[in-house]
Design an enzyme around this catalytic site. Structure first.
Site, PDB file in Angstrom:
ATOM      1  N   HIS A 267      -1.968 -12.076  -2.350  1.00  0.00           N
ATOM      2  CA  HIS A 267      -3.022 -12.757  -1.598  1.00  0.00           C
ATOM      3  C   HIS A 267      -2.677 -14.209  -1.306  1.00  0.00           C
ATOM      4  O   HIS A 267      -3.522 -14.956  -0.816  1.00  0.00           O
ATOM      5  CB  HIS A 267      -4.346 -12.654  -2.357  1.00  0.00           C
TER       6      HIS A 267
ATOM      7  N   HIS B 258       0.816  -1.209   0.000  1.00  0.00           N
ATOM      8  CA  HIS B 258       0.000   0.000   0.000  1.00  0.00           C
ATOM      9  C   HIS B 258       0.853   1.265   0.000  1.00  0.00           C
ATOM     10  O   HIS B 258       0.375   2.330  -0.400  1.00  0.00           O
ATOM     11  CB  HIS B 258      -0.948  -0.012   1.197  1.00  0.00           C
TER      12      HIS B 258
END
Length: 729
Positions: free
Chosen positions: A259, A96
């Site tokens: 993920h 992020h």
């Protein structure tokens, strides 16, 4: 008795965000010149003499990585690690940090540790990343200034991956910290989190944005506008990652690779969370999102609102993500927080996922709507299938894509620091060949200047060509600039702003000079086209100054090299194409932005102060560097002479200006008899309209300002010409 007020701000005891009415509130369309003066050295506690590369050179990188690896499994009671491993949290933090980058303007990204400050530190998509940074604090404290926050955040993500069995492509240090929020980044016009006013009626996302909603780094994981439609989510995923400069393969690899680790957190509705860090109470000491649900941590954590993990082994690198995606059918459901998500149906016992905190509890794998777009999108699904069948290809693609994600805005390889820098050169790094010949010296430079000025090219043409090459530089991601000489190639040589016909003529002339010099030079000396373009512009500036009675030498630093067309990613470089260049009085037709706003944005990317912006524009006008030879803003009768005429004539009170149309984009200046004297654009007249810029113009327009004008122009010119010379810094 009246309320007590602060004598400086006028605030009463009850302070609100709108308690002070500033100039921007009174005059909201006023241009913000503060963008040019942010990150002042006075705001940096390390001072302006701190040498980060030298400090990093003294870092024991292996010791730091060992400490980071130990931290991964050193679970703290105040914020317990999922499955006893912080890897997923640190990967998300690094992702992020880097993932805010967008290619359209090069802003965002991991290059300066901006995740520590508003608004990023308080975005909904960054919920609980404040805890990750607090977990890093003991190591930041230990290693001090030898590692910046910006580097440490990315390095922690690398070590997290490696500690769970993944082999990364490498790591480069070199990111320098900022010490205040970035004010130049347009994150969107929305005034509420997770709202969307950034799409056109046709569904296109506004430039330069990449995220689909305010406060998100990428897409809405629940689906477009919260609608759980994997097919509709596919275009959002592809577009968002493409706007970060990622290919289809890189997009699929990043989603699946990221993920592969960790989990989502949605133990209860997000209404249980208190204010984000910037809105938190004083006693919470910068920690936001205080969770009122049960213990507020561990099994009770609330982040995105989605709850669960993607695969049976969330702390191990494997093919589990794709295996789960393509093995099972998926049922739409809602998390305990009320978020849309998908749960695998009829799960085999061996694929049940142990709870991250509660022994004996297990749950089925989950997918977000965005995840399932990899299975249902017709363009991404074949790539995902290929990676499912070829683990080595997937691992290589993810390693390369992760390195690109985390290093995209670091700049050229000359800025890379540390022993873990990979040797392989990537085309997205905008490679420039290493210097392989002796440099020209003072004698050769003088001789070349004489030859260049004797070619018959005008001062304006030589100056405009050099400016066109150098002014592509973006301080946001350190791309562009004159080094490499890429103005010779597509796409730059076809850009309207670069006057393709004039550019072609100038380049042909310079190539003749280059070939003759290189053929006749002794001692192996050569001059590159990249150097010659800058030298020609600088020689023209000297001649123009001399014509005005000022003898100056424009400093020139040789050593630029010429890249090849094969080393130039045309699509990627086209992102550097300006929508406006006020310095050459050009703006793309139909642009819904004011010319003066575009000018300030361009100046900010070039690292210019308000005085530097002023003197450069005024000088380029009188030198005749306008696009297409247009006369707007050429407030002089001595075109080609470096003078302060623009400043003097702009302040002439006998001239009355009036717009040429209701759009107020062009203006005519008439004298006392009503005769047309000058024409100008908004980018010109703002220097007489804006009080701060007018004050600067007055300094240069004074009777004693002519010499200062020439001197300051030369200094600012050299600054722009050398913006990308990281090889000599």
């Amino acid at each position: 008795m009246s309320d007590l007020k602060c004598p400086f701000s006028g605030h009463t005891g009850a302070v609100t965000a709108s308690a002070h009415t500033g100039n921007r509130q009174w005059w909201p369309i006023q241009i913000d010149l503060g963008l040019l003066h942010q990150h002042h050295p006075a705001s940096n506690p390390l001072g302006d003499t701190f040498d980060y590369p030298a400090a990093f050179a003294g870092l024991d990188l292996e010791a730091l990585k060992a400490d980071l690896a130990a931290l991964m499994t050193d679970s703290q009671d105040w914020w317990p690690a999922d499955w006893g491993h912080y890897g997923g949290l640190f990967i998300r933090m690094a992702w992020h940090s880097a993932g805010t980058y967008r290619g359209a303007d090069g802003r965002g990204g991991a290059g300066h540790g901006n995740q520590r400050f508003a608004p990023l530190n308080s975005w909904p998509d960054n919920t609980n990343l404040d805890k990750a940074r607090r977990l890093l604090w003991p190591l930041k404290r230990k290693y001090g200034n030898a590692i910046s926050w910006a580097d440490l955040i990315i390095l922690s993500g690398n070590v997290a991956l490696e500690s769970m069995g993944f082999r990364t492509f490498g790591f480069a240090g070199g990111r320098t910290d900022i010490w205040q929020p970035e004010e130049d980044v347009f994150w969107g016009k929305e005034t509420e989190w997770l709202s969307d006013e950034r799409h056109t009626t046709e569904g296109a996302l506004d430039q330069p944005l990449a995220a689909v909603e305010m406060g998100l780094v990428y897409v809405n994981p629940e689906g477009p506008h919260g609608h759980p439609d994997p097919v509709a989510s596919g275009p959002d995923v592809r577009d968002t990652f493409a706007r970060m400069g990622m290919t289809m393969e890189e997009t699929v690899a990043l989603v699946a690779g990221g993920h592969t680790f960790g989990k989502c957190h949605g133990a209860a509705p997000v209404s249980q969370l208190e204010a984000e860090p910037e809105g938190a109470e004083l006693h919470q000491q910068g920690l936001g999102w205080h969770n009122r649900f049960e213990s507020g941590k561990g099994e009770h954590t609330i982040t995105s609102g989605i709850e669960g993990a993607w695969k049976p082994h969330p702390t191990r690198w494997d093919q589990g993500y794709f295996e789960m995606m393509f093995t099972y059918e998926w049922e739409l459901t809602k998390s305990p927080a009320g978020a849309w998500q998908w749960v695998a149906k009829d799960v085999k016992p061996e694929h049940m996922i142990p709870d991250a905190h509660v022994p004996g509890r297990a749950s089925a794998p989950i997918m977000t709507t965005a995840d399932l777009s990899l299975r249902h999108d017709p363009l991404m699904e074949p790539v995902a299938r290929r990676f499912h069948q070829d683990q080595d290809a997937f691992a290589d693609a993810f390693a390369r894509a992760w390195f690109k994600l985390t290093h995209r805005d670091l700049g050229p390889r000359a800025l890379y620091l540390g022993a873990d820098v990979p040797e392989e050169i990537q085309i997205w790094q905008d490679p420039v060949p290493a210097l392989d010949h002796p440099l020209i010296g003072a004698v050769e430079i003088k001789a070349l200047k004489q030859k260049l000025l004797a070619t018959g090219c005008s001062v304006g043409a030589l100056v405009a060509t050099a400016w066109g090459a150098a002014s592509t530089f973006r301080g946001s991601d350190r791309r562009g600039g004159a080094n490499g000489g890429r103005i010779r190639f597509q796409p730059q040589n076809t850009w309207e702003v670069n006057d393709p016909e004039q550019l072609r003529s100038v380049l042909q002339t310079l190539e003749t000079v280059q070939q003759q010099f290189n053929a006749e030079a002794t001692g192996g000396q050569r001059v590159s086209m990249a150097d010659l373009i800058v030298l020609a512009g600088s020689a023209a500036v000297e001649q123009a100054a001399a014509a005005g009675g000022h003898s100056v030498t424009v400093p020139f630093l040789p050593g630029r090299m010429d890249a090849s067309a094969d080393q130039t990613d045309t699509a990627s470089f086209n992102l550097l194409k300006p929508i406006a260049d006020g310095f050459r009085n050009w703006q793309r037709s139909g642009l819904p932005l004011r010319a003066e706003e575009c000018l300030v944005d361009r100046a900010q990317q070039l690292g210019l102060s308000a005085p530097e912006m002023t003197v450069l524009l005024a000088g380029l006008r009188v030198l005749g560097a306008n696009n297409g030879g247009n006369r707007q803003g050429v407030l002089t009768d001595r075109v080609g002479v470096l003078s302060n005429d623009f400043c003097v004539n702009l302040l002439d009170m006998s001239i009355r200006w009036s717009p040429t149309s209701e759009a107020m984009e062009g203006y005519i200046g008439r004298d006392a008899q009503g005769s047309e004297r000058w024409t100008a654009s908004r980018a010109d007249l703002v220097f007489g309209s804006n009080s701060q810029l007018r004050a600067i113009v007055e300094v240069y327009a004074q009777d004693d300002g002519a010499s200062r004008f020439v001197s300051d122009f030369v200094q600012a010119w050299v600054k722009v010409m050398n913006l990308d010379r990281f090889d000599v810094r």
